[in-house]
Design a protein around this motif. Structure first.
Motif, short mmCIF file in Angstrom:
data_model
loop_
_atom_site.label_atom_id
_atom_site.label_comp_id
_atom_site.label_asym_id
_atom_site.label_seq_id
_atom_site.Cartn_x
_atom_site.Cartn_y
_atom_site.Cartn_z
N LEU A 1 37.10 29.04 -37.95
CA LEU A 1 37.71 29.48 -36.71
C LEU A 1 38.58 30.68 -37.07
N PHE A 2 38.68 31.61 -36.15
CA PHE A 2 39.32 32.89 -36.44
C PHE A 2 40.51 33.08 -35.49
N LEU A 3 41.65 33.45 -36.04
CA LEU A 3 42.86 33.61 -35.24
C LEU A 3 43.03 35.05 -34.79
N LEU A 4 43.56 35.20 -33.57
CA LEU A 4 43.93 36.52 -33.10
C LEU A 4 45.12 37.05 -33.91
N ARG A 5 45.56 38.25 -33.58
CA ARG A 5 46.63 38.89 -34.34
C ARG A 5 47.96 38.16 -34.22
N ASP A 6 48.06 37.25 -33.23
CA ASP A 6 49.29 36.46 -33.15
C ASP A 6 49.30 35.32 -34.16
N ASN A 7 48.17 35.14 -34.85
CA ASN A 7 48.02 34.09 -35.87
C ASN A 7 48.23 32.69 -35.32
N VAL B 1 26.23 29.50 -32.81
CA VAL B 1 27.58 28.96 -32.67
C VAL B 1 27.80 28.52 -31.23
N SER B 2 28.92 27.84 -31.01
CA SER B 2 29.33 27.42 -29.68
C SER B 2 30.78 27.82 -29.44
N GLU B 3 31.10 28.04 -28.17
CA GLU B 3 32.48 28.30 -27.77
C GLU B 3 32.94 27.21 -26.81
N ALA B 4 34.22 26.89 -26.88
CA ALA B 4 34.84 25.91 -25.98
C ALA B 4 35.77 26.64 -25.02
N LEU B 5 35.83 26.14 -23.79
CA LEU B 5 36.68 26.73 -22.76
C LEU B 5 37.92 25.87 -22.54
N TYR B 6 39.08 26.44 -22.81
CA TYR B 6 40.34 25.75 -22.53
C TYR B 6 41.46 26.79 -22.46
N ASP B 7 42.55 26.41 -21.85
CA ASP B 7 43.71 27.30 -21.68
C ASP B 7 43.32 28.65 -21.09
N GLY B 8 42.34 28.63 -20.20
CA GLY B 8 41.97 29.84 -19.48
C GLY B 8 41.08 30.82 -20.23
N GLY B 9 40.56 30.45 -21.39
CA GLY B 9 39.72 31.38 -22.14
C GLY B 9 38.75 30.65 -23.05
N TRP B 10 37.80 31.42 -23.60
CA TRP B 10 36.81 30.88 -24.53
C TRP B 10 37.33 30.99 -25.96
N HIS B 11 36.91 30.02 -26.80
CA HIS B 11 37.38 29.97 -28.18
C HIS B 11 36.20 29.58 -29.07
N LEU B 12 35.99 30.36 -30.13
CA LEU B 12 34.87 30.16 -31.05
C LEU B 12 35.28 29.21 -32.18
N SER C 1 37.90 34.25 -29.38
CA SER C 1 36.59 34.06 -28.78
C SER C 1 35.56 34.87 -29.55
N GLU C 2 34.29 34.68 -29.23
CA GLU C 2 33.27 35.51 -29.86
C GLU C 2 33.45 36.97 -29.49
N ALA C 3 33.79 37.25 -28.24
CA ALA C 3 34.02 38.63 -27.82
C ALA C 3 35.18 39.25 -28.60
N ASP C 4 36.20 38.46 -28.92
CA ASP C 4 37.33 38.97 -29.70
C ASP C 4 36.89 39.42 -31.09
N VAL C 5 36.07 38.61 -31.77
CA VAL C 5 35.68 38.97 -33.13
C VAL C 5 34.66 40.10 -33.14
N VAL C 6 33.90 40.27 -32.05
CA VAL C 6 33.02 41.42 -31.94
C VAL C 6 33.85 42.71 -31.89
N ARG C 7 34.94 42.68 -31.12
CA ARG C 7 35.80 43.86 -31.02
C ARG C 7 36.58 44.12 -32.30
N ASP C 8 36.88 43.07 -33.05
CA ASP C 8 37.75 43.21 -34.23
C ASP C 8 37.18 42.37 -35.37
N HIS C 9 36.29 42.96 -36.17
CA HIS C 9 35.67 42.23 -37.28
C HIS C 9 36.67 41.80 -38.34
N ASP C 10 37.82 42.46 -38.39
CA ASP C 10 38.81 42.08 -39.40
C ASP C 10 39.34 40.67 -39.17
#
Length: 362
Positions: free
Chosen positions: A207-213, A188-199, A218-227
């Protein structure tokens, strides 16, 4: 006895290998079907418009674009030919459809994908949406489709490794920083924008949304939270809901270490530059004669169900049906100077301008 000999040829780039299979079935002829012809003379760069009437087009007669190969049921236009009837070569003849597909280079592709978007976040998402809607999941197990110009102009398929490479290249041309991810058994690839990485996964249409929907994780986010993955529909719109498949996708992400920047195997450097010499014609068509590119030895099925570079054997009838073979026809008039420019070597040959045929010199 007088004799003459000549060698005439076009020297195209050579493919690594080719497989000859069964040709596609011809499109049915409907009442009112008829060819149209447009002849124009030009002395420099020129554009001609061809208007197609009607209310039904190709996209209306196919599956929606998803992860796997789709089905096409009808085309309003079977083929388009461009023939050079003049005395000089035509540089870079091409078809542009509704102000789209002017894709000579990867930079051209990125420019079309991001047309009208200025924010880096919007450009990143626009490239992702453009890319995932114009390919399907398959490969020939080599690097042939690591290049964006080849993917979108020639082949139309990528595997995850090819897909992530092409997506990263297009982001680069669009001015979006990117890096390669760290999943296991996937690329996979991640893009950098708005100050952070996004998968953004163009292969699995994910693409996977954080809890704010709202924020793309980012890839690190989904590693921490597989849900974040398990609650997301994976593998595209054509794939039915499958919680086990979503859990499988989540299991690919487990790297918790450092993420130093690393690139894919790009960049995309191929161009679609070419010349159409006098006496030649090129035909783009829906359908094929059974000839397909392959980068491997198709006699050895070392990749199991994915085959070894054979679309039909490895990826099935739907993938094979999407293949299209263009036709390059070359009939130079060797009685004219423009046609004789194609002669590589001539022995005892005379053909002055105005003569209807070749003849031996002595």
């Amino acid at each position: 006895m007088r004799a003459l000999a000549l060698l005439v040829g076009i020297l195209p780039g050579m493919a690594v290998a080719a497989v000859q299979g069964e040709p596609s079935a011809p499109w049915p002829t409907l009442p009112g079907d008829q060819p149209r012809e447009l002849v124009r003379e030009c002395t420099g760069p020129a554009t001609w418009n061809v208007t197609m009437a009607g209310n039904v087009d190709g996209p209306a007669c196919r599956d929606v674009v998803g992860y796997a190969a789709l089905r096409r049921f009808w085309q309003p236009n079977r083929e388009v030919s461009i023939a050079n009837l003049g005395e000089t070569s035509i540089a870079n003849p091409r078809l542009v459809v509704n102000d789209s597909r002017d894709w000579q280079t990867a930079a051209d592709i990125a420019a079309e994908a991001t047309r009208g978007w200025s924010r880096t976040a919007d450009r990143a998402r626009a490239v992702y949406e453009f890319q995932r809607r114009r390919r399907f999941h398959a490969c020939t197990w080599d690097a042939e489709v690591h290049d964006a110009a080849k993917v979108f102009n020639v082949y139309g398929y990528t595997l995850c490794g090819n897909d992530a490479t092409v997506l990263s290249d297009l982001w680069t041309f669009a001015g979006v920083p990117s890096r390669r991810g760290w999943p296991v058994g996937h690329v996979v690839s991640e893009a950098l924008y708005d100050g952070g990485w996004h998968l953004l996964d163009g292969d699995e249409h994910c693409l996977f949304l954080l809890r704010d929907n709202e924020t793309i994780a980012s890839e690190a986010d989904v590693v921490r939270d597989h849900d974040l993955i398990k609650r997301t529909h994976t593998y595209g719109i054509l794939q039915p809901d499958n919680p086990l498949l979503d859990q499988f996708s989540a299991s690919l992400y487990g790297h918790r270490g450092e993420r130093p920047p690393r690139r894919h195997s790009g960049p995309s450097v191929h161009t679609m530059d070419w010349s159409l010499p006098p006496g030649a014609s090129i035909t783009w068509r829906w359908g094929h004669v059974g000839k397909q590119y392959t980068g491997g030895d198709t006699s050895v099925d070392k990749y199991g169900k994915d085959g070894d570079g054979d679309l039909l054997k490895g990826w099935g009838a739907r993938a094979y049906a999407l293949m299209c073979n263009a036709e390059l026809e070359y009939q130079p008039d060797l009685g004219r100077a423009a046609g004789r420019a194609a002669i590589i070597e001539a022995v005892n040959l005379a053909a002055p301008d105005g003569q209807p045929s070749l003849r031996a010199a002595v």
